[in-house]
Scaffold this active site. Structure first.
Site, PDB file in Angstrom:
ATOM      1  N   HIS A 148      -2.008  -2.295  -9.850  1.00 46.11           N
ATOM      2  CA  HIS A 148      -2.997  -1.663  -8.974  1.00 46.11           C
ATOM      3  C   HIS A 148      -4.205  -2.576  -8.852  1.00 46.11           C
ATOM      4  O   HIS A 148      -4.582  -3.244  -9.815  1.00 46.11           O
ATOM      5  CB  HIS A 148      -3.427  -0.296  -9.522  1.00 46.11           C
ATOM      6  N   ASP A 176       2.554   5.771  -6.841  1.00 47.78           N
ATOM      7  CA  ASP A 176       3.743   5.725  -5.990  1.00 47.78           C
ATOM      8  C   ASP A 176       5.053   5.787  -6.766  1.00 47.78           C
ATOM      9  O   ASP A 176       6.071   6.251  -6.237  1.00 47.78           O
ATOM     10  CB  ASP A 176       3.735   4.446  -5.143  1.00 47.78           C
ATOM     11  N   HIS A 193       0.876  -1.180   0.000  1.00 46.63           N
ATOM     12  CA  HIS A 193       0.000   0.000   0.000  1.00 46.63           C
ATOM     13  C   HIS A 193       0.913   1.229   0.000  1.00 46.63           C
ATOM     14  O   HIS A 193       1.718   1.402  -0.904  1.00 46.63           O
ATOM     15  CB  HIS A 193      -0.916  -0.107   1.216  1.00 46.63           C
TER      16      HIS A 193
HETATM   17  N1  ACO Z   1       5.467  -6.512 -10.037  1.00 46.32           N
HETATM   18  C1  ACO Z   1       5.513  -7.741 -10.602  1.00 46.32           C
HETATM   19  N2  ACO Z   1       4.444  -8.531 -10.710  1.00 46.32           N
HETATM   20  C2  ACO Z   1       3.281  -8.062 -10.254  1.00 46.32           C
HETATM   21  C3  ACO Z   1       3.165  -6.801  -9.685  1.00 46.32           C
HETATM   22  C4  ACO Z   1       4.310  -6.004  -9.584  1.00 46.32           C
HETATM   23  N3  ACO Z   1       4.273  -4.797  -9.045  1.00 46.32           N
HETATM   24  N4  ACO Z   1       1.885  -6.583  -9.296  1.00 46.32           N
HETATM   25  C5  ACO Z   1       1.215  -7.698  -9.629  1.00 46.32           C
HETATM   26  N5  ACO Z   1       2.061  -8.576 -10.192  1.00 46.32           N
HETATM   27  C6  ACO Z   1       1.725  -9.919 -10.680  1.00 46.32           C
HETATM   28  C7  ACO Z   1       1.360 -10.828  -9.533  1.00 46.32           C
HETATM   29  O1  ACO Z   1       2.485 -11.483  -8.995  1.00 46.32           O
HETATM   30  C8  ACO Z   1       0.397 -11.765 -10.215  1.00 46.32           C
HETATM   31  O2  ACO Z   1       1.141 -12.696 -10.971  1.00 46.32           O
HETATM   32  P1  ACO Z   1       0.680 -14.244 -11.029  1.00 46.32           P
HETATM   33  O3  ACO Z   1      -0.720 -14.214 -11.603  1.00 46.32           O
HETATM   34  O4  ACO Z   1       1.700 -14.857 -11.913  1.00 46.32           O
HETATM   35  O5  ACO Z   1       0.717 -14.731  -9.622  1.00 46.32           O
HETATM   36  C9  ACO Z   1      -0.334 -10.871 -11.192  1.00 46.32           C
HETATM   37  O6  ACO Z   1       0.556  -9.795 -11.478  1.00 46.32           O
HETATM   38  C10 ACO Z   1      -1.628 -10.316 -10.614  1.00 46.32           C
HETATM   39  O7  ACO Z   1      -1.305  -9.768  -9.338  1.00 46.32           O
HETATM   40  P2  ACO Z   1      -2.356  -9.509  -8.184  1.00 46.32           P
HETATM   41  O8  ACO Z   1      -1.629  -9.496  -6.874  1.00 46.32           O
HETATM   42  O9  ACO Z   1      -3.525 -10.427  -8.318  1.00 46.32           O
HETATM   43  O10 ACO Z   1      -2.808  -8.101  -8.533  1.00 46.32           O
HETATM   44  P3  ACO Z   1      -3.647  -7.203  -7.599  1.00 46.32           P
HETATM   45  O11 ACO Z   1      -4.367  -6.357  -8.533  1.00 46.32           O
HETATM   46  O12 ACO Z   1      -4.448  -7.915  -6.613  1.00 46.32           O
HETATM   47  O13 ACO Z   1      -2.513  -6.427  -6.781  1.00 46.32           O
HETATM   48  C11 ACO Z   1      -1.125  -4.745  -6.016  1.00 46.32           C
HETATM   49  C12 ACO Z   1      -2.419  -5.081  -6.744  1.00 46.32           C
HETATM   50  C13 ACO Z   1      -1.160  -5.301  -4.597  1.00 46.32           C
HETATM   51  C14 ACO Z   1      -0.988  -3.222  -5.947  1.00 46.32           C
HETATM   52  C15 ACO Z   1       0.048  -5.371  -6.789  1.00 46.32           C
HETATM   53  O14 ACO Z   1       0.062  -4.926  -8.123  1.00 46.32           O
HETATM   54  C16 ACO Z   1       1.381  -5.087  -6.120  1.00 46.32           C
HETATM   55  O15 ACO Z   1       1.785  -5.806  -5.201  1.00 46.32           O
HETATM   56  N6  ACO Z   1       2.087  -3.996  -6.566  1.00 46.32           N
HETATM   57  C17 ACO Z   1       3.320  -3.609  -5.945  1.00 46.32           C
HETATM   58  C18 ACO Z   1       3.030  -2.786  -4.693  1.00 46.32           C
HETATM   59  C19 ACO Z   1       2.545  -1.387  -5.002  1.00 46.32           C
HETATM   60  O16 ACO Z   1       3.054  -0.729  -5.894  1.00 46.32           O
HETATM   61  N7  ACO Z   1       1.566  -0.918  -4.212  1.00 46.32           N
HETATM   62  C20 ACO Z   1       1.024   0.426  -4.347  1.00 46.32           C
HETATM   63  C21 ACO Z   1      -0.445   0.393  -4.615  1.00 46.32           C
HETATM   64  S1  ACO Z   1      -1.048   1.985  -5.094  1.00 46.32           S
HETATM   65  C22 ACO Z   1      -1.059   2.933  -3.694  1.00 46.32           C
HETATM   66  O17 ACO Z   1      -1.047   2.477  -2.574  1.00 46.32           O
HETATM   67  C23 ACO Z   1      -1.067   4.443  -3.930  1.00 46.32           C
END
Ligand code: ACO
Length: 368
Positions: A256, A307, A217
Site C-alpha cells: 500500500h 482488496d 488501484h
Molecule cells: N507484490 C510484490 N512486490 C511488491 C508489491 C506487491 N504487491 N508491492 C510493492 N512491491 C515491491 C515493489 O516492486 C518494490 O520493489 P523494488 O524496491 O525491488 O523495486 C517495493 O515493493 C516497493 O514498491 P513501491 O511500488 O515503491 O511501493 P508503493 O508503496 O509505491 O506501491 C502499491 C503501492 C502501488 C499499492 C504497490 O504495493 C502495488 O503495486 N500493489 C499491488 C496492487 C494493489 O494491490 N493495489 C491496491 C491498492 S489498495 C486499494 O486500491 C484499495
C-alpha cells in the site's frame, strides 16, 4: 529509478490539500471524520457512513429514514439507460459500463449537480444498472428493481434474483463501509482535480471511475481473485507465489502507498471473509488466501491491503469477478462526492507546477 526517485515521482508524502473527511494518521489507522473504521464497520450501515461523509455527522433516526427514502426513490432504471445497457457488445468492460451510467445520468436535462443529490442518483442507479447488465449478459431473467432497504441487500437481490441471507447482507455492508472513503488516493484526487475546474459532480465521478479501474488501484481486487483461483491448495499457493516473487512479479492485493505495516481495513474484511467462507463452504479458498498472505509476509515482508480479502468475501457471496471493482466504485461514490463538495467549497483550481527536465532554450532550426 531508485526508491527515493520513485517516491518523489509518486508524490508520496506530499500534502496536496486539506480534507476533513478522512485521516490515515501516521499510516497505521483509518478514521472517517474522526470515527475509527473498526467502530463504524461493527456498528453502522453503509447508508449511515455515506451521510457521515456527505454531511459531516452520523444521522439521527429521522435523517436516516429520510435518506433511506431518498435512496429507495432513486433506485430506478431509466428506459434509455436500460436500452443502452442491453445494446452493449458482449465482453464490454464493467468499469466502462459504470462510466456509461454516470455519463447517461449527466445527459439528463435535470441531472443532479449537488454532491448529496448526485450521490443519491448514482447510488440508486449504478448497482441496478450493473446487475441488469450482468444478468442480461449471462442470459438470466431480470428480477426487477429490488425494494430491499439497503444498498447491500438490494445489490445481492438484484444480482442473484433471490432475497439474500441477513449474514451475507451484513458482510457486504462491512465491505461497502471499508471501501467508502480513503483520503487523497488516485481516483479521489482525480475527482478533486476535475471538480476544481468547476465541472459537474457527474463529470468528476466519471473521471474518478476511469482512474479507479487500473490494477494498481481498484482493479487489484479482481486481479487478487484471479491469483487465488489459480491454486487448488495452500501448498500450491505457497509454491506459486514464491515462483511469481522470484520472477519479480507484483502480487495484487498486497502493499500500500500509505500503510507500510498493514492496512487497518484488512483484519476487518478478513474476518468477514472467514465467516462467509464457512457459511458458503469455501474454506479451501480461504485457506489458499491465508497461505498467500503468510508467504508474502515471510518472503517479502508485505501485508494484504483491503482488496485481497475483499476479493475472497465477494467470491463467497457469488459476485462475478468482473463486478468486484464496480462494487468498490459504488461504495466510493459517497467518498468521491464528499470530496467534490470540499473541493468546490475551497474554490481553488488545482494546477500544480512541474520540475522541467527537458532541453534548455535553443534556436528553432529552419523547417525541413
Ligand atoms: N507484490 C510484490 N512486490 C511488491 C508489491 C506487491 N504487491 N508491492 C510493492 N512491491 C515491491 C515493489 O516492486 C518494490 O520493489 P523494488 O524496491 O525491488 O523495486 C517495493 O515493493 C516497493 O514498491 P513501491 O511500488 O515503491 O511501493 P508503493 O508503496 O509505491 O506501491 C502499491 C503501492 C502501488 C499499492 C504497490 O504495493 C502495488 O503495486 N500493489 C499491488 C496492487 C494493489 O494491490 N493495489 C491496491 C491498492 S489498495 C486499494 O486500491 C484499495
Amino acid at each position: 529509478m531508485d526508491k527515493q526517485a520513485r517516491e518523489k515521482a509518486g508524490l508520496r508524502g506530499v500534502v496536496a490539500g486539506a480534507t476533513a473527511l478522512c485521516s490515515v494518521g501516521d499510516g497505521h489507522e483509518l478514521r472517517y471524520r474522526g470515527y475509527a473504521i473498526e467502530d463504524l464497520a461493527a456498528a453502522r450501515t453503509y447508508e449511515d457512513v455515506a451521510l457521515l461523509l456527505l454531511r459531516g455527522e452520523l444521522p439521527a433516526a429521522a435523517a436516516r429514514e429520510a435518506w433511506q427514502q431518498q435512496l429507495a426513490a432513486a433506485r430506478v432504471l431509466d428506459p434509455a439507460i436500460e436500452a443502452a445497457l442491453l445494446a452493449l457488445p458482449a465482453g464490454a468492460p464493467a468499469m466502462a459500463v459504470c462510466r456509461l451510467v454516470a455519463d447517461l445520468l449527466a445527459c439528463a436535462p435535470d441531472a443532479p449537480d449537488e454532491p448529496e443529490a448526485a450521490a443519491a442518483a448514482l447510488l440508486g442507479t449504478m448497482p441496478a444498472a450493473l446487475c441488469r447488465w450482468m444478468r442480461a449478459a449471462r442470459g438470466q431473467e431480470w428480477p426487477g428493481i429490488s425494494r430491499a432497504p439497503s444498498l447491500a441487500a438490494a445489490t445481492l437481490e438484484m444480482l442473484h434474483g433471490t432475497a439474500p441471507a441477513e449474514a451475507d447482507v451484513r458482510a457486504l455492508d462491512v465491505a461497502l463501509i471499508l471501501y467508502a472513503e480513503h483520503e487523497f488516493n488516485a481516483s479521489t484526487f482525480v475527482a478533486r482535480v476535475t471538480a476544481s475546474t468547476r465541472a459537474s459532480c457527474l463529470d468528476a465521478v466519471a473521471a474518478a471511475l476511469a482512474a479507479l479501474k487500473g490494477p494498481l488501484h481498484g482493479g487489484a481486487n479482481e486481479e487478487a481473485m484471479r491469483l487465488i483461483s489459480r491454486f487448488d491448495s495452500p501448498a500450491a499457493a505457497v509454491a506459486g507465489v514464491k515462483e511469481l516473487l522470484a520472477e519479480k512479479r507484483l502480487i495484487m492485493g498486497f502493499g500500500h502507498a500509505v500503510y507500510k505495516s498493514g492496512d487497518p481495513r484488512s483484519p476487518v474484511i478478513k474476518e468477514a471473509a472467514r465467516g462467509l467462507s464457512e457459511r458458503h463452504g469455501k474454506q479451501e479458498m480461504f485457506a489458499v488466501a491465508e497461505a498467500i498472505e503468510k508467504t508474502m509476509l515471510a518472503d517479502k515482508g508485505m501485508h494484504p491491503n483491503l482488496d485481497f480479502y475483499a476479493a475472497v468475501a465477494y467470491a463467497c457471496l457469488g459476485i462475478p469477478t468482473e463486478l468486484f471493482t464496480p462494487l468498490f466504485a459504488c461504495s466510493r461514490l459517497s467518498g468521491w462526492l464528499a470530496h467534490v463538495g470540499e473541493q468546490r467549497a475551497s474554490k481553488a483550481l488545482l494546477r500544480p507546477a512541474a520540475e522541467y527536465v527537458g532541453p534548455g532554450p535553443r534556436e528553432l532550426p529552419p523547417a525541413a
